[in-house]
Design a protein around this motif. Structure first.
Motif, PDB file in Angstrom:
ATOM      1  N   LEU A 131       0.830  -1.202   0.000  1.00 40.17           N
ATOM      2  CA  LEU A 131       0.000   0.000   0.000  1.00 40.17           C
ATOM      3  C   LEU A 131       0.864   1.252   0.000  1.00 40.17           C
ATOM      4  CD1 LEU A 131      -2.791  -1.143   2.477  1.00 40.17           C
ATOM      5  CD2 LEU A 131      -3.134  -0.513   0.077  1.00 40.17           C
ATOM      6  N   GLY A 132       2.013   1.198   0.685  1.00 39.55           N
ATOM      7  CA  GLY A 132       2.934   2.327   0.663  1.00 39.55           C
ATOM      8  C   GLY A 132       3.493   2.574  -0.729  1.00 39.55           C
ATOM      9  N   GLU A 133       3.856   1.496  -1.421  1.00 35.36           N
ATOM     10  CA  GLU A 133       4.350   1.625  -2.795  1.00 35.36           C
ATOM     11  C   GLU A 133       3.255   2.174  -3.709  1.00 35.36           C
ATOM     12  OE1 GLU A 133       5.560  -2.340  -3.597  1.00 35.36           O
ATOM     13  OE2 GLU A 133       7.257  -2.279  -2.206  1.00 35.36           O
ATOM     14  N   LEU A 134       2.029   1.752  -3.467  1.00 32.32           N
ATOM     15  CA  LEU A 134       0.899   2.250  -4.238  1.00 32.32           C
ATOM     16  C   LEU A 134       0.742   3.758  -4.091  1.00 32.32           C
ATOM     17  CD1 LEU A 134      -2.107  -0.228  -3.918  1.00 32.32           C
ATOM     18  CD2 LEU A 134      -1.677   1.257  -5.873  1.00 32.32           C
ATOM     19  N   SER A 135       0.864   4.238  -2.871  1.00 34.64           N
ATOM     20  CA  SER A 135       0.656   5.662  -2.623  1.00 34.64           C
ATOM     21  C   SER A 135       1.795   6.516  -3.174  1.00 34.64           C
ATOM     22  CB  SER A 135       0.479   5.919  -1.116  1.00 34.64           C
ATOM     23  OG  SER A 135      -0.723   5.319  -0.664  1.00 34.64           O
ATOM     24  N   ILE A 136       2.961   5.930  -3.343  1.00 34.37           N
ATOM     25  CA  ILE A 136       4.051   6.652  -4.005  1.00 34.37           C
ATOM     26  C   ILE A 136       3.776   6.742  -5.502  1.00 34.37           C
ATOM     27  CG2 ILE A 136       6.499   6.549  -4.630  1.00 34.37           C
ATOM     28  CD1 ILE A 136       6.988   5.265  -1.866  1.00 34.37           C
ATOM     29  N   ALA A 137       3.367   5.639  -6.093  1.00 33.16           N
ATOM     30  CA  ALA A 137       3.123   5.606  -7.534  1.00 33.16           C
ATOM     31  C   ALA A 137       1.819   6.311  -7.916  1.00 33.16           C
ATOM     32  CB  ALA A 137       3.090   4.157  -8.017  1.00 33.16           C
ATOM     33  N   PHE A 138       0.817   6.235  -7.034  1.00 34.22           N
ATOM     34  CA  PHE A 138      -0.511   6.791  -7.328  1.00 34.22           C
ATOM     35  C   PHE A 138      -1.013   7.556  -6.095  1.00 34.22           C
ATOM     36  CE2 PHE A 138       0.050   2.781  -9.597  1.00 34.22           C
ATOM     37  CZ  PHE A 138      -0.131   3.181 -10.921  1.00 34.22           C
TER      38      PHE A 138
END
Length: 464
Positions: A114-121
């Motif tokens: 989810l952290g990677e998601l929030s960086i990308a999107f």
């Protein structure tokens, strides 16, 4: 392919389903009970919607209900069976990975994805909300703050969800110790949406941590219509009101709130609400307030759930209820069940939570109930600086910290009690409980003048 209002493509999601998805996100951000219904409407319109399925999966785990999580996992596995993930967008595949990890019990893996998601999107509201609640459930104050803070620059001020994101950010700031900034940000969120119950909750936490109990009561009284009914956070915000009232010494009013809002005949036996009820009654138990009838009803509610090993933080509060009701054998059986479960070498995040924090806390609560105060202190002392590892907020975990203080006093361990109370009174100088406990310590040490001074200070703070 359709897209959400931020331009994120949504596979296998028709126009009507997109409308329902956006409504479900809005309901989620504002903690409206109808979110479950609107989430089902997404899948009714587009059963193979990847984001609709992911939303349903997150709703299945956010309440920490074992049965809900198991049902969500079964449904998600059916959806994934035969799914060609290559047809999905990168964002959707990341959500699938996060939801799968969480449903499989790997909370930390879900949080990383989810952290990677929030960086990308960074404008993916679902990833931010699920991540924020994940950080709360795992007690990760820094990520609770920075997950939202790191995305806010991508959100224009006029976006309708900029306000609730500010409310979430305020909670992360508070849990990280930035109390004045948290209050400022939380009030800015409420200026946009007065009914943002998470924003109200965030501001309330800043008052709790600074001992501004009268301000907290005034704040909640002025906004009663915005928080006191009809949301998924209603009971929890009433719990905060009761904590403020408890510090003023008005036990009768505390019990009125308990009976009217926290636990009564019409209460749903959901973990999050039973947890608040147990945490409040336990504070009264530590003060030797007799509440046997209330404890009995609450313990019955916990027993009716037949919980297995799912979330160690819930286990600790179930044990509080059993101990408070005098059902020591039932509390010991829960501990034995968790020990047997651990012996089976289970995987998942809850294993570490249970072994490292949950079981020591449960054993300490049982020891306290048996009046084995030295043993309770011995069990809590090694974990007191790691209690966040099994979730909750500072305010919630304070019930356990107070148990260590009380165990130390009752065991006559004056050096330990003195250290704990020195820490507490410097961190929270306005706290009647801290000063009344200092008075009892001074009595044990044979210092009547210091005891009298501490009692005067406690009384003055309580009546402020």
């Amino acid at each position: 392919m359709t897209a959400d209002r931020h331009g994120h493509p949504m596979s296998d999601t028709g126009t009507e389903a997109v409308v329902q998805y956006e409504q479900a996100l809005d309901d989620l951000m504002f903690f409206r009970p109808r979110v479950a219904e609107t989430a089902r409407s997404v899948l009714a319109a587009s059963p193979r919607s990847a984001m609709g399925q992911v939303l349903a999966a997150y709703l299945g785990v956010l309440g920490t209900e074992q049965k809900d999580a198991a049902a969500a996992r079964d449904a998600f596995l059916r959806f994934r069976s035969g799914l060609d993930t290559e047809r999905l967008t990168t964002r959707e595949r990341m959500h699938l990975a996060a939801a799968t990890a969480w449903l499989d019990g790997d909370l930390y893996g879900a949080g990383r994805t989810l952290g990677e998601l929030s960086i990308a999107f960074p404008r993916d509201a679902l990833a931010l909300f699920a991540g924020h609640q994940h950080d709360f459930l795992t007690g990760d104050a820094q990520r609770l703050r920075d997950r939202i803070g790191g995305a806010l620059d991508a959100w224009p001020d006029d976006d309708p969800h900029h306000g609730p994101l500010l409310g979430m950010y305020a909670f992360g700031l508070e849990e990280s110790g930035h109390y004045a900034r948290a209050e400022e940000v939380g009030l800015a969120a409420l200026a946009r949406h007065p009914g943002d119950v998470w924003g109200i909750h965030s501001v309330v936490h800043t008052y709790e941590m600074r001992g501004r109990f009268a301000d907290g009561i005034r704040f909640l009284d002025a906004r009663t219509e915005d928080w006191a009914n009809g949301s998924l956070l209603t009971v929890h915000n009433w719990w905060h009101y009761a904590l403020f009232t408890l510090e003023s010494g008005d036990t009768a009013r505390v019990l009125e709130i308990y009976d009217a809002a926290l636990h009564h005949d019409r209460s749903a036996a959901v973990a999050m609400e039973l947890l608040d009820a147990a945490a409040l009654l336990w504070r009264l138990y530590l003060a030797e307030e007799e509440q046997s009838a209330r404890w009995a009803r609450l313990a019955d509610a916990w027993e009716s759930r037949h919980d297995g090993p799912h979330y160690a933080f819930n286990d600790a509060h179930a044990v509080m209820a059993y101990v408070g009701a005098g059902r020591i054998a039932r509390a010991e059986r829960l501990v034995q069940e968790r020990e047997d479960w651990l012996a089976g070498e289970p995987g998942g995040t809850n294993r570490a939570m249970t072994a490292g924090i949950g079981l020591p806390v449960c054993r300490a609560l049982i020891a306290y109930g048996r009046q084995e105060y030295g043993r309770a202190a011995d069990l809590l002392l090694p974990v007191r600086h790691r209690l966040n590892d099994f979730g909750g907020s500072h305010a919630q975990r304070d019930a356990i910290q107070r148990t260590l203080v009380e165990a130390s006093l009752r065991a006559g361990r004056t050096a330990l009690a003195g250290t704990l109370l020195s820490e507490r009174s410097r961190l929270r100088p306005v706290c009647p409980y801290n000063w009344s406990a200092k008075a009892r310590l001074a009595d044990q040490l044979g210092d009547p003048e210091r005891a009298a001074a501490a009692r005067r200070r406690a009384a003055a703070q309580a009546s402020a």
